[in-house]
Design a protein around this motif. Structure first.
Motif, PDB file in Angstrom:
ATOM      1  N   SER A  28      91.048   5.015  36.002  1.00 31.19           N
ATOM      2  CA  SER A  28      92.451   5.430  36.030  1.00 31.19           C
ATOM      3  C   SER A  28      92.611   6.934  36.198  1.00 31.19           C
ATOM      4  CB  SER A  28      93.171   4.980  34.762  1.00 31.19           C
ATOM      5  OG  SER A  28      92.769   5.766  33.656  1.00 31.19           O
ATOM      6  N   THR A  29      91.583   7.707  35.893  1.00 34.29           N
ATOM      7  CA  THR A  29      91.712   9.161  35.988  1.00 34.29           C
ATOM      8  C   THR A  29      91.935   9.630  37.418  1.00 34.29           C
ATOM      9  OG1 THR A  29      89.315   9.437  36.093  1.00 34.29           O
ATOM     10  CG2 THR A  29      90.364   9.626  33.923  1.00 34.29           C
ATOM     11  N   GLY A  30      91.331   8.968  38.388  1.00 32.49           N
ATOM     12  CA  GLY A  30      91.525   9.360  39.790  1.00 32.49           C
ATOM     13  C   GLY A  30      92.987   9.306  40.200  1.00 32.49           C
ATOM     14  N   PRO A  31      93.631   8.161  40.042  1.00 34.09           N
ATOM     15  CA  PRO A  31      95.046   8.092  40.408  1.00 34.09           C
ATOM     16  C   PRO A  31      95.938   9.029  39.595  1.00 34.09           C
ATOM     17  CG  PRO A  31      94.155   5.878  40.173  1.00 34.09           C
ATOM     18  CD  PRO A  31      93.092   6.843  39.718  1.00 34.09           C
ATOM     19  N   VAL A  32      95.658   9.194  38.304  1.00 36.45           N
ATOM     20  CA  VAL A  32      96.497  10.057  37.469  1.00 36.45           C
ATOM     21  C   VAL A  32      96.411  11.508  37.944  1.00 36.45           C
ATOM     22  CG1 VAL A  32      96.740  11.041  35.153  1.00 36.45           C
ATOM     23  CG2 VAL A  32      96.474   8.581  35.435  1.00 36.45           C
ATOM     24  N   ILE A  33      95.210  11.996  38.152  1.00 41.15           N
ATOM     25  CA  ILE A  33      95.054  13.383  38.604  1.00 41.15           C
ATOM     26  C   ILE A  33      95.626  13.557  40.003  1.00 41.15           C
ATOM     27  CG2 ILE A  33      93.376  15.191  39.148  1.00 41.15           C
ATOM     28  CD1 ILE A  33      91.618  13.991  36.911  1.00 41.15           C
ATOM     29  N   TRP A  34      95.417  12.574  40.870  1.00 38.90           N
ATOM     30  CA  TRP A  34      95.944  12.645  42.237  1.00 38.90           C
ATOM     31  C   TRP A  34      97.471  12.749  42.222  1.00 38.90           C
ATOM     32  CZ3 TRP A  34      99.006   9.361  45.210  1.00 38.90           C
ATOM     33  CH2 TRP A  34      99.082   9.686  46.562  1.00 38.90           C
ATOM     34  N   VAL A  35      98.119  11.941  41.405  1.00 40.54           N
ATOM     35  CA  VAL A  35      99.588  11.988  41.319  1.00 40.54           C
ATOM     36  C   VAL A  35     100.044  13.342  40.786  1.00 40.54           C
ATOM     37  CG1 VAL A  35     101.575  11.061  40.055  1.00 40.54           C
ATOM     38  CG2 VAL A  35      99.973   9.503  41.145  1.00 40.54           C
ATOM     39  N   LEU A  36      99.382  13.837  39.756  1.00 46.31           N
ATOM     40  CA  LEU A  36      99.766  15.137  39.205  1.00 46.31           C
ATOM     41  C   LEU A  36      99.626  16.252  40.239  1.00 46.31           C
ATOM     42  CD1 LEU A  36      98.208  15.011  35.622  1.00 46.31           C
ATOM     43  CD2 LEU A  36     100.628  14.902  36.211  1.00 46.31           C
ATOM     44  N   LEU A  56      86.403  12.338  28.867  1.00 45.68           N
ATOM     45  CA  LEU A  56      85.601  12.525  30.076  1.00 45.68           C
ATOM     46  C   LEU A  56      84.925  13.884  30.084  1.00 45.68           C
ATOM     47  CD1 LEU A  56      87.822  10.946  32.838  1.00 45.68           C
ATOM     48  CD2 LEU A  56      85.859   9.974  31.682  1.00 45.68           C
ATOM     49  N   MET A  57      85.628  14.905  29.639  1.00 45.44           N
ATOM     50  CA  MET A  57      85.025  16.234  29.599  1.00 45.44           C
ATOM     51  C   MET A  57      83.879  16.284  28.593  1.00 45.44           C
ATOM     52  SD  MET A  57      86.509  17.940  31.926  1.00 45.44           S
ATOM     53  CE  MET A  57      86.445  16.380  32.788  1.00 45.44           C
ATOM     54  N   TRP A  58      84.019  15.566  27.501  1.00 45.82           N
ATOM     55  CA  TRP A  58      82.933  15.486  26.529  1.00 45.82           C
ATOM     56  C   TRP A  58      81.707  14.835  27.162  1.00 45.82           C
ATOM     57  CZ3 TRP A  58      79.813  11.896  24.261  1.00 45.82           C
ATOM     58  CH2 TRP A  58      79.106  12.309  23.123  1.00 45.82           C
ATOM     59  N   LEU A  59      81.934  13.749  27.906  1.00 47.73           N
ATOM     60  CA  LEU A  59      80.818  13.082  28.578  1.00 47.73           C
ATOM     61  C   LEU A  59      80.153  13.986  29.609  1.00 47.73           C
ATOM     62  CD1 LEU A  59      82.099   9.445  29.148  1.00 47.73           C
ATOM     63  CD2 LEU A  59      80.100  10.148  27.838  1.00 47.73           C
ATOM     64  N   VAL A  60      80.944  14.739  30.340  1.00 40.20           N
ATOM     65  CA  VAL A  60      80.393  15.655  31.351  1.00 40.20           C
ATOM     66  C   VAL A  60      79.514  16.714  30.674  1.00 40.20           C
ATOM     67  CG1 VAL A  60      81.054  17.517  32.927  1.00 40.20           C
ATOM     68  CG2 VAL A  60      82.166  15.287  33.088  1.00 40.20           C
ATOM     69  N   GLU A  61      79.951  17.227  29.535  1.00 40.81           N
ATOM     70  CA  GLU A  61      79.178  18.244  28.827  1.00 40.81           C
ATOM     71  C   GLU A  61      77.878  17.704  28.243  1.00 40.81           C
ATOM     72  OE1 GLU A  61      81.636  20.042  25.859  1.00 40.81           O
ATOM     73  OE2 GLU A  61      83.097  20.722  27.341  1.00 40.81           O
ATOM     74  N   HIS A  62      77.891  16.446  27.807  1.00 41.68           N
ATOM     75  CA  HIS A  62      76.732  15.890  27.112  1.00 41.68           C
ATOM     76  C   HIS A  62      75.857  14.986  27.982  1.00 41.68           C
ATOM     77  CE1 HIS A  62      79.296  17.211  23.805  1.00 41.68           C
ATOM     78  NE2 HIS A  62      78.167  17.376  23.153  1.00 41.68           N
ATOM     79  N   TRP A  63      76.315  14.667  29.172  1.00 36.11           N
ATOM     80  CA  TRP A  63      75.555  13.783  30.050  1.00 36.11           C
ATOM     81  C   TRP A  63      75.744  14.266  31.486  1.00 36.11           C
ATOM     82  CZ3 TRP A  63      77.064   8.090  31.310  1.00 36.11           C
ATOM     83  CH2 TRP A  63      75.995   7.446  31.916  1.00 36.11           C
ATOM     84  N   PRO A  64      74.892  15.181  31.938  1.00 35.53           N
ATOM     85  CA  PRO A  64      75.072  15.804  33.256  1.00 35.53           C
ATOM     86  C   PRO A  64      75.159  14.815  34.422  1.00 35.53           C
ATOM     87  CG  PRO A  64      73.432  16.991  31.983  1.00 35.53           C
ATOM     88  CD  PRO A  64      73.770  15.754  31.215  1.00 35.53           C
ATOM     89  N   ALA A  65      74.477  13.700  34.353  1.00 36.58           N
ATOM     90  CA  ALA A  65      74.539  12.719  35.434  1.00 36.58           C
ATOM     91  C   ALA A  65      75.955  12.165  35.586  1.00 36.58           C
ATOM     92  CB  ALA A  65      73.553  11.585  35.182  1.00 36.58           C
ATOM     93  N   PHE A  66      76.691  12.093  34.503  1.00 29.53           N
ATOM     94  CA  PHE A  66      78.055  11.583  34.559  1.00 29.53           C
ATOM     95  C   PHE A  66      78.950  12.507  35.374  1.00 29.53           C
ATOM     96  CE2 PHE A  66      82.372  11.011  32.852  1.00 29.53           C
ATOM     97  CZ  PHE A  66      82.528   9.665  33.127  1.00 29.53           C
ATOM     98  N   TYR A  68      78.104  14.221  37.999  1.00 27.60           N
ATOM     99  CA  TYR A  68      77.855  13.916  39.411  1.00 27.60           C
ATOM    100  C   TYR A  68      78.644  12.681  39.850  1.00 27.60           C
ATOM    101  CZ  TYR A  68      75.445  12.524  43.640  1.00 27.60           C
ATOM    102  OH  TYR A  68      75.170  12.143  44.916  1.00 27.60           O
ATOM    103  N   VAL A  69      78.588  11.647  39.045  1.00 24.13           N
ATOM    104  CA  VAL A  69      79.306  10.400  39.367  1.00 24.13           C
ATOM    105  C   VAL A  69      80.812  10.628  39.362  1.00 24.13           C
ATOM    106  CG1 VAL A  69      79.773   8.053  38.549  1.00 24.13           C
ATOM    107  CG2 VAL A  69      77.441   8.951  38.484  1.00 24.13           C
ATOM    108  N   LEU A  70      81.314  11.343  38.377  1.00 19.74           N
ATOM    109  CA  LEU A  70      82.749  11.599  38.267  1.00 19.74           C
ATOM    110  C   LEU A  70      83.247  12.442  39.443  1.00 19.74           C
ATOM    111  CD1 LEU A  70      85.112  11.000  36.359  1.00 19.74           C
ATOM    112  CD2 LEU A  70      84.661  13.180  35.251  1.00 19.74           C
ATOM    113  N   PHE A  74      86.027  11.532  42.155  1.00 17.64           N
ATOM    114  CA  PHE A  74      87.186  12.386  42.428  1.00 17.64           C
ATOM    115  C   PHE A  74      87.266  12.752  43.902  1.00 17.64           C
ATOM    116  CE2 PHE A  74      87.629  14.243  37.867  1.00 17.64           C
ATOM    117  CZ  PHE A  74      88.137  13.029  37.438  1.00 17.64           C
ATOM    118  N   ASP A  75      86.136  12.879  44.567  1.00 21.61           N
ATOM    119  CA  ASP A  75      86.135  13.153  46.011  1.00 21.61           C
ATOM    120  C   ASP A  75      86.831  12.036  46.788  1.00 21.61           C
ATOM    121  OD1 ASP A  75      84.936  15.595  45.773  1.00 21.61           O
ATOM    122  OD2 ASP A  75      82.918  14.859  46.262  1.00 21.61           O
TER     123      ASP A  75
END
Length: 80
Positions: A28-36, A56-66, A68-70, A74-75
């Protein structure tokens, strides 16, 4: 339906819920950010957005592979 079948059905339901909710949240984050960014043309992020995106930001900080996927996801939404 016997007791074991009923228990297996309940277990399957809960496993589905526990897996589906986090997946739907991330998707759901893709559509939400896109609309904003594109539809509402908001230059500042709304107050609620910080709470929405924090897990999501917590996951990005603690799991670098996430990250890349995120970012790859977003692309797809053309999110900068």
């Amino acid at each position: 339906m016997n007791v074991m079948e009923e228990r297996n059905n309940r277990t399957t339901l809960w496993i589905t819920i526990v897996v589906a909710l986090p997946v739907l949240y991330v998707l759901s984050t893709g559509p939400v950010i896109w609309v904003l960014q594109t539809q509402l043309h908001i230059s500042e992020e709304p107050v609620w957005f910080k709470f929405y995106i924090y897990p999501l930001m917590w996951l990005v900080e603690h799991w670098p592979a996430f990250e890349y996927v995120l970012m790859a996801y977003f692309d797809l939404w053309d999110i900068k």
